[in-house]
Scaffold this motif. Structure first.
Motif, mmCIF file in Angstrom:
data_model
loop_
_atom_site.group_PDB
_atom_site.id
_atom_site.type_symbol
_atom_site.label_atom_id
_atom_site.label_comp_id
_atom_site.label_asym_id
_atom_site.label_seq_id
_atom_site.Cartn_x
_atom_site.Cartn_y
_atom_site.Cartn_z
ATOM 1 N N TRP A 243 96.276 66.837 6.173
ATOM 2 C CA TRP A 243 96.235 66.458 4.466
ATOM 3 C C TRP A 243 94.519 65.220 4.180
ATOM 4 C CZ3 TRP A 243 100.006 63.366 1.564
ATOM 5 C CH2 TRP A 243 99.528 63.262 0.259
ATOM 6 N N ALA A 244 94.575 64.432 5.595
ATOM 7 C CA ALA A 244 93.592 63.526 5.998
ATOM 8 C C ALA A 244 92.731 64.306 5.839
ATOM 9 C CB ALA A 244 93.819 62.940 6.273
ATOM 10 N N ALA A 245 92.187 65.036 6.918
ATOM 11 C CA ALA A 245 91.242 65.848 6.804
ATOM 12 C C ALA A 245 90.920 67.099 5.745
ATOM 13 C CB ALA A 245 91.447 66.841 8.132
ATOM 14 N N ASP A 246 91.687 67.749 4.850
ATOM 15 C CA ASP A 246 91.362 68.707 3.968
ATOM 16 C C ASP A 246 91.316 67.620 2.608
ATOM 17 O OD1 ASP A 246 92.862 70.608 5.245
ATOM 18 O OD2 ASP A 246 94.564 70.809 3.884
ATOM 19 N N GLU A 247 91.315 66.565 2.800
ATOM 20 C CA GLU A 247 90.290 65.636 1.428
ATOM 21 C C GLU A 247 89.784 64.968 1.397
ATOM 22 O OE1 GLU A 247 93.499 63.953 -1.476
ATOM 23 O OE2 GLU A 247 94.276 65.660 -1.336
ATOM 24 N N PHE A 248 88.968 64.993 3.408
ATOM 25 C CA PHE A 248 87.896 64.377 3.521
ATOM 26 C C PHE A 248 88.392 62.516 3.392
ATOM 27 C CE2 PHE A 248 86.246 68.006 1.604
ATOM 28 C CZ PHE A 248 85.701 68.486 2.741
ATOM 29 N N ARG A 249 89.207 62.210 4.618
ATOM 30 C CA ARG A 249 89.439 61.079 4.522
ATOM 31 C C ARG A 249 89.612 60.352 6.069
ATOM 32 N NH1 ARG A 249 93.028 61.469 -0.317
ATOM 33 N NH2 ARG A 249 91.912 59.640 -2.067
ATOM 34 N N SER A 250 90.032 59.199 6.306
ATOM 35 C CA SER A 250 90.310 59.120 8.026
ATOM 36 C C SER A 250 92.331 59.281 7.679
ATOM 37 C CB SER A 250 90.309 57.807 7.467
ATOM 38 O OG SER A 250 90.886 57.015 7.409
ATOM 39 N N THR A 251 93.039 59.182 8.557
ATOM 40 C CA THR A 251 94.149 59.192 8.238
ATOM 41 C C THR A 251 94.185 57.694 8.052
ATOM 42 O OG1 THR A 251 94.383 60.440 10.321
ATOM 43 C CG2 THR A 251 96.618 59.810 10.042
ATOM 44 N N ASN A 252 94.446 57.119 8.390
ATOM 45 C CA ASN A 252 94.067 55.825 8.111
ATOM 46 C C ASN A 252 94.087 55.302 6.755
ATOM 47 O OD1 ASN A 252 95.750 53.077 8.763
ATOM 48 N ND2 ASN A 252 93.930 52.397 7.661
ATOM 49 N N GLY A 253 93.276 55.643 6.393
ATOM 50 C CA GLY A 253 92.522 56.143 4.807
ATOM 51 C C GLY A 253 93.835 57.105 3.613
ATOM 52 N N GLN A 254 94.412 58.211 4.949
ATOM 53 C CA GLN A 254 94.935 58.988 3.460
ATOM 54 C C GLN A 254 96.395 58.095 3.405
ATOM 55 O OE1 GLN A 254 94.489 61.694 2.559
ATOM 56 N NE2 GLN A 254 96.203 62.708 1.535
ATOM 57 N N ILE A 255 96.990 57.458 4.512
ATOM 58 C CA ILE A 255 98.222 56.923 4.453
ATOM 59 C C ILE A 255 98.110 55.257 3.516
ATOM 60 C CG2 ILE A 255 99.547 55.156 6.003
ATOM 61 C CD1 ILE A 255 99.289 56.782 8.269
ATOM 62 N N GLU A 256 96.952 55.027 3.759
ATOM 63 C CA GLU A 256 96.526 53.670 2.111
ATOM 64 C C GLU A 256 97.102 54.816 1.228
ATOM 65 O OE1 GLU A 256 93.704 50.412 3.434
ATOM 66 O OE2 GLU A 256 93.329 52.223 4.153
ATOM 67 N N TRP A 257 96.073 55.505 0.835
ATOM 68 C CA TRP A 257 96.146 56.287 -0.432
ATOM 69 C C TRP A 257 97.395 56.423 -0.668
ATOM 70 C CZ3 TRP A 257 97.558 61.290 -1.923
ATOM 71 C CH2 TRP A 257 97.317 61.633 -3.293
ATOM 72 N N ILE A 258 97.916 57.546 0.044
ATOM 73 C CA ILE A 258 99.430 57.467 0.100
ATOM 74 C C ILE A 258 100.321 56.531 -0.488
ATOM 75 C CG2 ILE A 258 102.133 58.995 0.909
ATOM 76 C CD1 ILE A 258 100.129 60.388 2.838
ATOM 77 N N ILE A 259 100.467 55.251 0.096
ATOM 78 C CA ILE A 259 101.088 54.040 -0.070
ATOM 79 C C ILE A 259 100.967 53.578 -1.160
ATOM 80 C CG2 ILE A 259 101.826 51.759 0.671
ATOM 81 C CD1 ILE A 259 101.687 52.459 3.251
ATOM 82 N N HIS A 260 98.886 53.315 -1.620
ATOM 83 C CA HIS A 260 99.055 52.991 -2.847
ATOM 84 C C HIS A 260 99.213 53.558 -4.412
ATOM 85 C CE1 HIS A 260 96.494 52.018 -6.389
ATOM 86 N NE2 HIS A 260 96.270 51.024 -5.877
ATOM 87 N N GLU A 261 99.203 55.148 -3.787
ATOM 88 C CA GLU A 261 99.891 55.860 -5.327
ATOM 89 C C GLU A 261 101.672 55.828 -5.487
ATOM 90 O OE1 GLU A 261 97.969 58.341 -7.180
ATOM 91 O OE2 GLU A 261 96.488 56.719 -6.617
ATOM 92 N N ALA A 262 102.247 55.130 -4.376
ATOM 93 C CA ALA A 262 102.986 55.684 -4.522
ATOM 94 C C ALA A 262 104.087 54.331 -5.156
ATOM 95 C CB ALA A 262 103.797 55.987 -3.035
ATOM 96 N N LEU A 263 103.278 53.237 -5.229
ATOM 97 C CA LEU A 263 103.367 52.153 -5.738
ATOM 98 C C LEU A 263 103.048 51.345 -7.282
ATOM 99 C CD1 LEU A 263 101.734 49.606 -2.571
ATOM 100 C CD2 LEU A 263 104.408 49.593 -3.580
#
Length: 54
Positions: free
Chosen positions: A22-42
């Motif tokens: 998912w991170a690669a598909d959206e041109f993010r790092s894995t860490n950045g993707q996890i941060e984004w997922i958590i931010h969106e959920a919050l």
């Protein structure tokens, strides 16, 4: 930008592979993707502090 706090996270191998893809598909790092997922959920749950609710 606020300070970042290191945190160890253990994920099931298949879940981690899915996040990495998912991170690669959206041109993010894995860490950045996890941060984004958590931010969106919050944000969706209405649990972000007022200053972070963008």
């Amino acid at each position: 930008m606020s300070a970042k706090k290191p945190f160890a996270l253990r994920l099931d191998e298949k879940m981690m592979q899915a996040v990495e893809k998912w991170a690669a598909d959206e041109f993010r790092s894995t860490n950045g993707q996890i941060e984004w997922i958590i931010h969106e959920a919050l944000k969706k749950a209405g649990r972000l502090p007022k200053s972070d609710a963008k």
